[in-house]
Write a protein that holds these residues in place. Structure first.
Motif, PDB file in Angstrom:
ATOM      1  N   GLY A 293      31.788  30.261  40.957  1.00  0.00           N
ATOM      2  CA  GLY A 293      32.129  29.510  39.826  1.00  0.00           C
ATOM      3  C   GLY A 293      32.401  30.398  38.864  1.00  0.00           C
ATOM      4  N   GLY A 294      33.230  30.091  37.957  1.00  0.00           N
ATOM      5  CA  GLY A 294      33.855  30.656  36.807  1.00  0.00           C
ATOM      6  C   GLY A 294      34.866  31.518  37.380  1.00  0.00           C
ATOM      7  N   GLN A 295      35.653  32.456  36.617  1.00  0.00           N
ATOM      8  CA  GLN A 295      36.620  33.380  36.667  1.00  0.00           C
ATOM      9  C   GLN A 295      36.088  34.687  37.278  1.00  0.00           C
ATOM     10  N   PRO A 296      36.206  35.144  38.586  1.00  0.00           N
ATOM     11  CA  PRO A 296      35.799  36.495  38.937  1.00  0.00           C
ATOM     12  C   PRO A 296      36.339  37.735  38.067  1.00  0.00           C
ATOM     13  N   VAL A 297      35.288  38.483  37.721  1.00  0.00           N
ATOM     14  CA  VAL A 297      35.770  39.852  37.067  1.00  0.00           C
ATOM     15  C   VAL A 297      35.266  40.988  37.763  1.00  0.00           C
ATOM     16  N   GLY A 298      35.952  42.115  37.555  1.00  0.00           N
ATOM     17  CA  GLY A 298      35.380  43.472  38.077  1.00  0.00           C
ATOM     18  C   GLY A 298      34.179  43.801  37.165  1.00  0.00           C
ATOM     19  N   LEU A 299      33.329  44.123  38.388  1.00  0.00           N
ATOM     20  CA  LEU A 299      31.861  44.511  37.808  1.00  0.00           C
ATOM     21  C   LEU A 299      31.743  46.004  38.007  1.00  0.00           C
TER      22      LEU A 299
END
Length: 418
Positions: A293-299
């Motif tokens: 869910g949502g926009q994946p971002v680099g962690l």
């Protein structure tokens, strides 16, 4: 008088000339002293160096305006690109209004089109342009404007040329020093990564060659005993033991996969890692579904690694302890946090697990519940939380929430396995 000063007292013009010469010499000595003090600012950074340079020029000439600027095409790491000192020695900021003639010179200097062999005709003796050279190339300039009471002579020009040339060398050295520090830091990080990778691979080999083989052998022996068991109750217990050893092998294979993953290669994103976890490293009789869910971002690597391990531990518990046949992984990205939940249809009781987590604070746990406490510890170490509740499909829901940006700054996103 002649013995004391070297100037004959017979002519009235000798002494004033002597005084003028002494005053000029004192100004030069003072200016060179200011230059030397300005250049030692190299260790304090580029901004301090440039400001000291401009103020030394302004102080030497009691100038109305002094401008030091670097051309756009040169010294890309130099910062600030220009510095201006105005009346009274005040350092002018980018918000201060600049006179038209100064703005025009600044634009030409940054464009690299300023002519240094031409001085404004309306200010003869009161305006000087000194090119700043590096390896015979003009990379900027030092410009000075004085009032009518202060005339720029040849000595002043020589002093400013020394100041300009030494300043650009110091500026360049500062840039090289900063670049060298970054390279050294990168080499240190690479060396640390090499050591860590070597240790990870060593541990993976040990797990594969000793622990995994031992667990597999134990499972085979349990199966032989179960086949020969005469008591149904004993056979049932041996069956449970066999399932536990199979789950332990699956978990070990998951750990070995994570340890053997190349840290220097292309890193998989967290969603990709979870997808691999659902299809490769779990018992075959546990059906797992993954939702993003949502926009994946680099962690940061630490955050992705923690979520990956929490998910693996939760699925292992669902299959082995909760006897689940179905599990759902939900990974949700928000502006300020990322949430991972693992829900199953097993027989686990949320209240029992919450009680285990409360006891975990006192470190009074046996080995059977250490995995749950480890999940909570991983979340808390990164400023997050771990919760347990009833899942919508009947079993237990483990939910971990981490703030976006968890983990040490500068770590590479997408390196959950590192």
């Amino acid at each position: 008088m002649e013995e004391l000063t070297g100037v004959r007292a017979g002519k009235r013009s000798f002494y004033p000339a002597y005084v003028t010469s002494i005053e000029r010499l004192e100004r030069v000595i003072h200016a060179l002293d200011r230059i030397s003090r300005a250049l030692v600012r190299t260790v304090e950074g580029q901004e301090s160096l440039v400001r000291s340079t401009v103020r030394a020029a302004a102080d030497h000439l009691t100038a109305e305006y002094v401008l030091f600027a670097v051309a756009d095409h040169a010294l890309p790491e130099a910062e600030p690109r220009y510095t201006v000192v105005g009346p009274g020695g005040r350092l002018l900021s980018t918000e201060d209004p600049l006179p038209g003639f100064l703005r025009s010179c600044l634009k030409e200097m940054t464009d690299g089109t300023l002519r240094f062999d031409v001085v404004e005709t309306e200010q003869p003796g009161h305006h000087l342009r000194v090119p700043v050279r590096l390896d015979s190339e003009i990379v900027g300039g030092l410009l000075v404007w004085t009032d009518r009471k202060r005339t720029i002579d040849a000595t002043d020009e020589a002093v400013l040329r020394i100041l300009a040339s030494q300043s650009v060398v110091a500026l360049h050295n500062t840039s090289l020093h900063r670049r060298g520090e970054r390279v050294q830091q990168a080499l240190l990080v690479a060396r640390q990564r090499e050591v860590i990778d070597g240790e990870r691979h060593r541990i993976a080999r040990e797990l594969h060659d000793s622990v995994t083989q031992s667990v597999l052998s134990a499972g085979m022996q349990i199966e032989l005993c179960r086949t020969d068991a005469e008591s149904p109750e004993l056979a049932e217990r041996l069956g449970i033991a066999k399932n536990l050893t199979r789950g332990a092998v699956d978990q070990l294979r998951s750990v070995i996969h994570a340890l053997n993953h190349e840290a220097g290669g292309e890193h998989s994103s967290l969603p990709e890692l979870l997808e691999q976890l659902t299809s490769v490293h779990l018992p075959a009789d546990l059906a797992v579904e993954l939702r993003i869910g949502g926009q994946p971002v680099g962690l940061p690597a630490t955050a992705e690694h923690a979520l990956f391990r929490i998910c693996g531990e939760a699925l292992f518990n669902s299959a082995v302890h909760g006897h689940a046949r179905r599990a759902m992984i939900a990974l949700s990205y928000r502006a300020d946090r990322v949430t991972l939940s693992v829900s199953d249809d097993g027989s686990g009781e949320p209240e029992v697990l919450r009680r285990v987590l409360r006891v975990a604070g006192g470190q009074d746990l046996d080995g059977a519940h250490r995995g749950l406490a480890n999940m909570q510890a991983r979340a808390r170490e990164l400023g997050g939380t771990l919760g347990v509740r009833r899942s919508r499909i009947g079993g237990v829901k483990i939910q971990a929430t981490l703030p976006i940006g968890a983990g040490p700054a500068g770590t590479t996103p997408g390196a959950a396995h590192a």
